[in-house]
Design a protein around this motif. Structure first.
Motif, short mmCIF file in Angstrom:
data_model
loop_
_atom_site.label_atom_id
_atom_site.label_comp_id
_atom_site.label_asym_id
_atom_site.label_seq_id
_atom_site.Cartn_x
_atom_site.Cartn_y
_atom_site.Cartn_z
N GLY A 14 0.83 -1.20 0.00
CA GLY A 14 0.00 0.00 0.00
C GLY A 14 0.86 1.24 0.00
N GLY A 15 0.22 2.38 -0.01
CA GLY A 15 0.95 3.63 0.00
C GLY A 15 0.94 4.29 -1.36
N GLU A 16 1.73 5.36 -1.46
CA GLU A 16 1.81 6.16 -2.67
C GLU A 16 2.51 5.40 -3.80
N ASP A 17 2.04 5.61 -5.04
CA ASP A 17 2.68 4.98 -6.20
C ASP A 17 4.12 5.45 -6.31
N ILE A 18 4.98 4.58 -6.83
CA ILE A 18 6.41 4.86 -6.91
C ILE A 18 6.83 5.02 -8.36
N PHE A 19 7.55 6.09 -8.63
CA PHE A 19 8.06 6.40 -9.97
C PHE A 19 9.14 5.40 -10.37
N VAL A 20 9.16 5.00 -11.64
CA VAL A 20 10.23 4.15 -12.17
C VAL A 20 10.67 4.71 -13.52
N HIS A 21 11.99 4.83 -13.70
CA HIS A 21 12.57 5.32 -14.95
C HIS A 21 12.97 4.13 -15.81
#
Length: 157
Positions: free
Chosen positions: A94-101
């Motif tokens: 759960g929690g905030e979505d995480i950015f991926v490059h």
């Protein structure tokens, strides 16, 4: 005749010389494991701004070491745009979505919505308040979707 005073202002002072050759340093230092400065960099084109996001190629050596030593998390790919070069992962805890490059994705497949992934996290400078996923590995392809390899081949799963 008297000897001239050695401290007289008429004689210019000699520069101090070191008995050893001076230390030659070039910046930035190349460190083991750092590949940031191995390639020759092109000067920026007019109107081109440097990316504020740390990618695998621009991440500092210390940030890379911290990320590699961190725990491995699981999540699901929420979305990923190959043309834009980034996407987001929904953490399984759960929690905030995480950015991926795009440069932080390991393996031969482009992530698709619903793919299960494992990843480590690294803070995003300058404030280090948000995090991005690094060392992203697809562990399970979403069944029933067409997956693309980085070379462009389409695979049905």
């Amino acid at each position: 005749m008297s000897d001239p005073d050695p401290s007289s202002p008429a004689d210019p002072p000699l520069p101090l010389a070191s008995p050893r050759t001076p230390l030659q340093l070039s910046f930035p230092f190349l460190r083991e494991g750092s590949r940031v400065w191995e390639r020759e960099r092109k000067p920026p084109q007019p109107g081109e701004l440097p990316s504020p996001l740390p990618t695998k190629r621009t991440r500092t050596y210390s940030a890379t070491v911290r990320a590699k030593s961190g725990p491995v998390f699981k999540g699901v790919c929420k979305n990923f745009s190959r043309s834009q070069g980034h996407g987001f992962i929904r953490p399984s805890h759960g929690g905030e979505d995480i950015f991926v490059h795009i440069s932080d994705i390991e393996g031969e497949y482009v992530p698709m919505e619903g793919d299960e992934v494992t990843y480590k996290v690294c803070p995003i400078p300058p404030k280090n308040q948000k995090i991005q996923a690094v060392e992203v590995v697809i562990t399970h392809l979403n069944p029933g979707t067409k997956h693309e390899t980085w070379s462009g081949q389409i695979i049905s799963s």
